[in-house]
Design a protein around this motif. Structure first.
Motif, PDB file in Angstrom:
ATOM      1  N   TYR A  50       0.864  -1.185   0.000  1.00  0.00           N
ATOM      2  CA  TYR A  50       0.000   0.000   0.000  1.00  0.00           C
ATOM      3  C   TYR A  50       0.896   1.230   0.000  1.00  0.00           C
ATOM      4  O   TYR A  50       2.100   1.146   0.310  1.00  0.00           O
ATOM      5  CB  TYR A  50      -0.943  -0.016   1.212  1.00  0.00           C
ATOM      6  CG  TYR A  50      -0.246  -0.065   2.556  1.00  0.00           C
ATOM      7  CD1 TYR A  50       0.091   1.097   3.244  1.00  0.00           C
ATOM      8  CD2 TYR A  50       0.073  -1.286   3.144  1.00  0.00           C
ATOM      9  CE1 TYR A  50       0.715   1.052   4.472  1.00  0.00           C
ATOM     10  CE2 TYR A  50       0.709  -1.348   4.372  1.00  0.00           C
ATOM     11  CZ  TYR A  50       1.017  -0.179   5.034  1.00  0.00           C
ATOM     12  OH  TYR A  50       1.658  -0.229   6.254  1.00  0.00           O
ATOM     13  N   ARG A  99      -3.965   8.140   2.103  1.00  0.00           N
ATOM     14  CA  ARG A  99      -5.286   8.705   2.397  1.00  0.00           C
ATOM     15  C   ARG A  99      -6.108   8.827   1.119  1.00  0.00           C
ATOM     16  O   ARG A  99      -7.292   8.478   1.089  1.00  0.00           O
ATOM     17  CB  ARG A  99      -5.117  10.075   3.053  1.00  0.00           C
ATOM     18  CG  ARG A  99      -6.416  10.739   3.468  1.00  0.00           C
ATOM     19  CD  ARG A  99      -6.995  10.128   4.709  1.00  0.00           C
ATOM     20  NE  ARG A  99      -6.199  10.412   5.882  1.00  0.00           N
ATOM     21  CZ  ARG A  99      -6.419   9.883   7.088  1.00  0.00           C
ATOM     22  NH1 ARG A  99      -7.402   9.017   7.237  1.00  0.00           N
ATOM     23  NH2 ARG A  99      -5.652  10.174   8.114  1.00  0.00           N
ATOM     24  N   LEU A 142      -7.331   5.354  -0.070  1.00  0.00           N
ATOM     25  CA  LEU A 142      -8.457   4.875   0.727  1.00  0.00           C
ATOM     26  C   LEU A 142      -9.738   5.624   0.376  1.00  0.00           C
ATOM     27  O   LEU A 142     -10.820   5.030   0.264  1.00  0.00           O
ATOM     28  CB  LEU A 142      -8.149   5.013   2.217  1.00  0.00           C
ATOM     29  CG  LEU A 142      -7.033   4.102   2.740  1.00  0.00           C
ATOM     30  CD1 LEU A 142      -6.573   4.553   4.121  1.00  0.00           C
ATOM     31  CD2 LEU A 142      -7.503   2.646   2.789  1.00  0.00           C
ATOM     32  N   GLU A 143      -9.628   6.919   0.182  1.00  0.00           N
ATOM     33  CA  GLU A 143     -10.805   7.710  -0.188  1.00  0.00           C
ATOM     34  C   GLU A 143     -11.353   7.257  -1.540  1.00  0.00           C
ATOM     35  O   GLU A 143     -12.571   7.165  -1.730  1.00  0.00           O
ATOM     36  CB  GLU A 143     -10.451   9.197  -0.213  1.00  0.00           C
ATOM     37  CG  GLU A 143     -10.218   9.782   1.170  1.00  0.00           C
ATOM     38  CD  GLU A 143      -9.669  11.202   1.122  1.00  0.00           C
ATOM     39  OE1 GLU A 143      -9.343  11.675   0.003  1.00  0.00           O
ATOM     40  OE2 GLU A 143      -9.583  11.847   2.186  1.00  0.00           O
ATOM     41  N   TYR A 164      -2.898  -3.226  -2.413  1.00  0.00           N
ATOM     42  CA  TYR A 164      -4.104  -2.435  -2.668  1.00  0.00           C
ATOM     43  C   TYR A 164      -4.386  -2.279  -4.158  1.00  0.00           C
ATOM     44  O   TYR A 164      -5.533  -2.177  -4.576  1.00  0.00           O
ATOM     45  CB  TYR A 164      -3.959  -1.050  -2.045  1.00  0.00           C
ATOM     46  CG  TYR A 164      -4.146  -0.981  -0.549  1.00  0.00           C
ATOM     47  CD1 TYR A 164      -4.206  -2.128   0.233  1.00  0.00           C
ATOM     48  CD2 TYR A 164      -4.248   0.253   0.088  1.00  0.00           C
ATOM     49  CE1 TYR A 164      -4.366  -2.042   1.608  1.00  0.00           C
ATOM     50  CE2 TYR A 164      -4.421   0.353   1.453  1.00  0.00           C
ATOM     51  CZ  TYR A 164      -4.471  -0.801   2.216  1.00  0.00           C
ATOM     52  OH  TYR A 164      -4.643  -0.709   3.574  1.00  0.00           O
ATOM     53  N   GLY A 196      -7.532  -3.828  -3.157  1.00  0.00           N
ATOM     54  CA  GLY A 196      -8.035  -2.768  -2.282  1.00  0.00           C
ATOM     55  C   GLY A 196      -9.515  -2.484  -2.447  1.00  0.00           C
ATOM     56  O   GLY A 196     -10.220  -2.200  -1.473  1.00  0.00           O
ATOM     57  N   ALA A 215     -12.467  -2.695   0.338  1.00  0.00           N
ATOM     58  CA  ALA A 215     -13.305  -1.524   0.630  1.00  0.00           C
ATOM     59  C   ALA A 215     -14.785  -1.872   0.562  1.00  0.00           C
ATOM     60  O   ALA A 215     -15.597  -1.351   1.338  1.00  0.00           O
ATOM     61  CB  ALA A 215     -12.974  -0.399  -0.339  1.00  0.00           C
ATOM     62  N   TYR A 242     -15.584  -3.328   3.929  1.00  0.00           N
ATOM     63  CA  TYR A 242     -15.569  -2.326   4.994  1.00  0.00           C
ATOM     64  C   TYR A 242     -16.740  -1.361   4.888  1.00  0.00           C
ATOM     65  O   TYR A 242     -17.235  -0.854   5.912  1.00  0.00           O
ATOM     66  CB  TYR A 242     -14.245  -1.564   4.986  1.00  0.00           C
ATOM     67  CG  TYR A 242     -13.103  -2.327   5.615  1.00  0.00           C
ATOM     68  CD1 TYR A 242     -13.041  -2.501   6.984  1.00  0.00           C
ATOM     69  CD2 TYR A 242     -12.094  -2.887   4.834  1.00  0.00           C
ATOM     70  CE1 TYR A 242     -12.004  -3.207   7.577  1.00  0.00           C
ATOM     71  CE2 TYR A 242     -11.058  -3.598   5.401  1.00  0.00           C
ATOM     72  CZ  TYR A 242     -11.016  -3.752   6.784  1.00  0.00           C
ATOM     73  OH  TYR A 242      -9.984  -4.465   7.360  1.00  0.00           O
ATOM     74  N   PRO A 297      -4.686   0.363   7.896  1.00  0.00           N
ATOM     75  CA  PRO A 297      -5.072   1.669   7.349  1.00  0.00           C
ATOM     76  C   PRO A 297      -6.573   1.809   7.101  1.00  0.00           C
ATOM     77  O   PRO A 297      -7.138   2.899   7.292  1.00  0.00           O
ATOM     78  CB  PRO A 297      -4.277   1.750   6.047  1.00  0.00           C
ATOM     79  CG  PRO A 297      -3.067   0.902   6.291  1.00  0.00           C
ATOM     80  CD  PRO A 297      -3.580  -0.240   7.104  1.00  0.00           C
ATOM     81  N   PHE A 298      -7.241   0.744   6.669  1.00  0.00           N
ATOM     82  CA  PHE A 298      -8.697   0.819   6.509  1.00  0.00           C
ATOM     83  C   PHE A 298      -9.370   1.112   7.845  1.00  0.00           C
ATOM     84  O   PHE A 298     -10.304   1.930   7.920  1.00  0.00           O
ATOM     85  CB  PHE A 298      -9.242  -0.493   5.930  1.00  0.00           C
ATOM     86  CG  PHE A 298      -9.152  -0.598   4.434  1.00  0.00           C
ATOM     87  CD1 PHE A 298     -10.063   0.064   3.627  1.00  0.00           C
ATOM     88  CD2 PHE A 298      -8.159  -1.352   3.842  1.00  0.00           C
ATOM     89  CE1 PHE A 298      -9.989  -0.028   2.236  1.00  0.00           C
ATOM     90  CE2 PHE A 298      -8.080  -1.454   2.454  1.00  0.00           C
ATOM     91  CZ  PHE A 298      -8.992  -0.788   1.648  1.00  0.00           C
ATOM     92  N   HIS A 321      -8.769   4.701   8.818  1.00  0.00           N
ATOM     93  CA  HIS A 321      -9.517   5.636   7.982  1.00  0.00           C
ATOM     94  C   HIS A 321     -10.998   5.679   8.351  1.00  0.00           C
ATOM     95  O   HIS A 321     -11.597   6.759   8.401  1.00  0.00           O
ATOM     96  CB  HIS A 321      -9.356   5.235   6.521  1.00  0.00           C
ATOM     97  CG  HIS A 321     -10.013   6.146   5.541  1.00  0.00           C
ATOM     98  ND1 HIS A 321      -9.590   7.447   5.326  1.00  0.00           N
ATOM     99  CD2 HIS A 321     -11.072   5.957   4.701  1.00  0.00           C
ATOM    100  CE1 HIS A 321     -10.354   8.017   4.407  1.00  0.00           C
ATOM    101  NE2 HIS A 321     -11.258   7.134   4.014  1.00  0.00           N
TER     102      HIS A 321
END
Length: 511
Positions: A42, A50, A53-54, A78, A82, A86, A89, A164-165, A168
């Motif tokens: 990642y 950041r 992830l966004e 990722y 990734g 996501a 999540y 990191p998820f 975030h």
């Protein structure tokens, strides 16, 4: 330019020397674990991470379940998995969460068969330090048969990539990193029961980290991974071994077609069932061959599953095969999907070291056809790469060609982030190649042309002749020169001409 891939599609478990566990007692404070895979699995820079992830959360599938108890998520780089992570999540993003227990897969020790709970104070990532709930960690060791063994965590990516998820989406939540040494049914049952017992006193989310098949070709992976995900969503941990493929052509090739995280999945199933979860929902599936950078001949599978309270049963709608629609022309909505995907693929690669997962749109985008992606800047060619023969689903091919046009066209230097606002993206979707009866059959402006003479070849899209104002002779002379042949080589008796047509569209349709 060779693309910098800062990730791995999957990692084969490495054999190693078993670590010696310390006594099962309250751990003493230790140094915070430093990231081992930032910049590899990642992004290693805070801003890029950041933004990545966004981007993934922006593209994540909408929440489909209520009262999520546990997630099954992939743990590859990722850039490959990734988006599937996501998607999982997203299902829990609105839930109140105080602690996330991350059940990792053992990739570092071939002899460790117990459950290792991390005994330090935190995990550091580029986003900061995720605090470990050490009281909960101690309770799981005491009641779940776990041990404190930091060596299992030092180089374990399956836990690290989840942190990191968590940071975030749940910035105030603590974590408990766990590595499940082996899918031993009794050990997983005991640890799952202990996990459920402590969860009753906390707002907890359980995350089981597992990839699926490793290194078959895309078709085999998709078929076997569907069976694996069906077993997981059906709470059938004992059926995981039965979902593996055993075709003779895979033997001896280092191919593994089961879930590498069978242990974490077993623990999650035991805990979720004890906490009242009755439903398993497959949220999404993809494999590395579905991405813009993947090799379809050697893939790793990724799936997301949520265990939740509510109506019992398994929801497998997300993994039902979808038939490609090759009978109808692309409509305006399809074309907009392809154009946005091409631009977003280039943009995210430059800004986040990741790429979006090619998906969305209608079944027409799943057809196989040749395509080109052309980039221009202030009206001048900036890159153009394509394939005249089909190369996988159209939507996946366009993502791949966008990267190739931006970074692998040897006529130009790689596109830089400062150029993004000046880029103009054009996509050409090709009809199948047909043999031209002769040069006179080529119609400039209507036909794309492929010239083959011996081991030399070249291609022009239909729009090239129009843009250059060429007649037939000029078109074919320039095509011969592009192939490194003298003008007029197309008249050679050995010359072969093939033609195609193209549906050409650019970003002007987005305005």
């Amino acid at each position: 330019m060779r693309l910098k891939i800062v990730a791995a599609a999957g990692i084969v478990a490495a054999a190693g020397i078993g670590a010696v566990a310390r006594p099962e007692a309250i751990p003493v404070p230790e140094a915070i674990r430093a990231p081992a895979f930032a910049g590899q699995f990642y992004p290693g820079e805070k801003g890029k991470l950041r933004a990545a992830l966004e981007g993934f959360m922006q593209d994540a599938l909408p929440a489909r379940v209520s009262q999520p108890v546990a997630l099954v998520v992939p743990h590859a780089g990722y850039i490959y998995s990734g988006q599937i992570a996501a998607d999982a999540y997203r299902q829990a993003a609105a839930a109140p969460v105080d602690v996330v227990v991350i059940l990792g897969t053992n990739h570092t020790s071939g002899t460790f068969r117990r459950v290792s709970v991390y005994d330090g104070e935190g995990y550091r990532t580029p986003l900061g330090v995720a605090r470990v709930d050490r009281e909960l960690a101690a309770a799981l060791v005491k009641d779940g048969g776990g041990v404190f063994d930091a060596s299992l965590h030092e180089r374990e990516h399956s836990v690290e990539v989840q942190v990191p998820f968590v940071q975030h989406l749940f910035p105030a939540a603590a974590i408990v990193p766990v590595v499940v040494g082996a899918p031993d049914p009794e050990a997983c049952r005991r640890f799952g029961a202990a996990l459920a017992a402590v969860a009753a006193r906390r707002r907890m989310l359980i995350v089981a980290s597992s990839d699926l098949s490793h290194y078959p070709e895309r078709r085999v992976a998709a078929e076997v991974d569907r069976r694996t995900l069906a077993a997981v969503a059906g709470f059938k941990a004992d059926a995981l071994d039965d979902t593996r493929a055993r075709p003779g052509d895979l033997e001896g090739r280092g191919v593994e077609t089961g879930a590498c995280g069978a242990g974490p999945i077993r623990v999650a199933i035991e805990a979720a069932r004890a906490l009242g979860a009755l439903r398993g929902t497959v949220i999404s599936y993809a494999n590395s061959g579905d991405t813009a950078i993947g090799d379809p001949e050697r893939v790793v599978g990724y799936g997301s599953v949520v265990f939740s309270r509510g109506e019992p049963g398994a929801d497998l709608a997300a993994i039902q095969p979808v038939r490609a629609d090759a009978d109808r022309d692309l409509d305006a909505a399809d074309k907009k999907v392809l154009l946005r995907l091409a631009r977003e693929t280039i943009t995210r690669y430059l800004r986040t070291d990741t790429v979006p997962l090619p998906r969305g749109g209608s079944a027409r985008l799943l057809r196989e056809s040749g395509a080109f992606v052309t980039l221009k800047s202030h009206g001048q060619l900036r890159g153009c790469i394509g394939r005249v023969q089909p190369g996988g689903p159209l939507i996946q091919l366009v993502g791949t060609l966008a990267l190739d046009s931006a970074f692998r066209d040897g006529r130009f230097k790689p596109v830089a982030a400062a150029e993004l606002n000046d880029l103009e993206v054009e996509v050409s979707v090709l009809t199948p190649l047909v043999n031209a009866s002769g040069p006179d059959a080529v119609q400039p402006g209507r036909d794309g042309v492929v010239l083959i003479v011996g081991d030399r070849s070249a291609v022009f899209l239909p729009q090239v002749a129009t843009e250059q104002g060429w007649n037939r002779t000029a078109l074919l002379d320039n095509l011969a020169q592009k192939a490194g042949l003298p003008a007029g080589a197309w008249r050679d008796k050995r010359a072969k001409l093939l033609t195609f047509r193209a549906d050409v569209f650019d970003e002007s349709i987005l305005k």
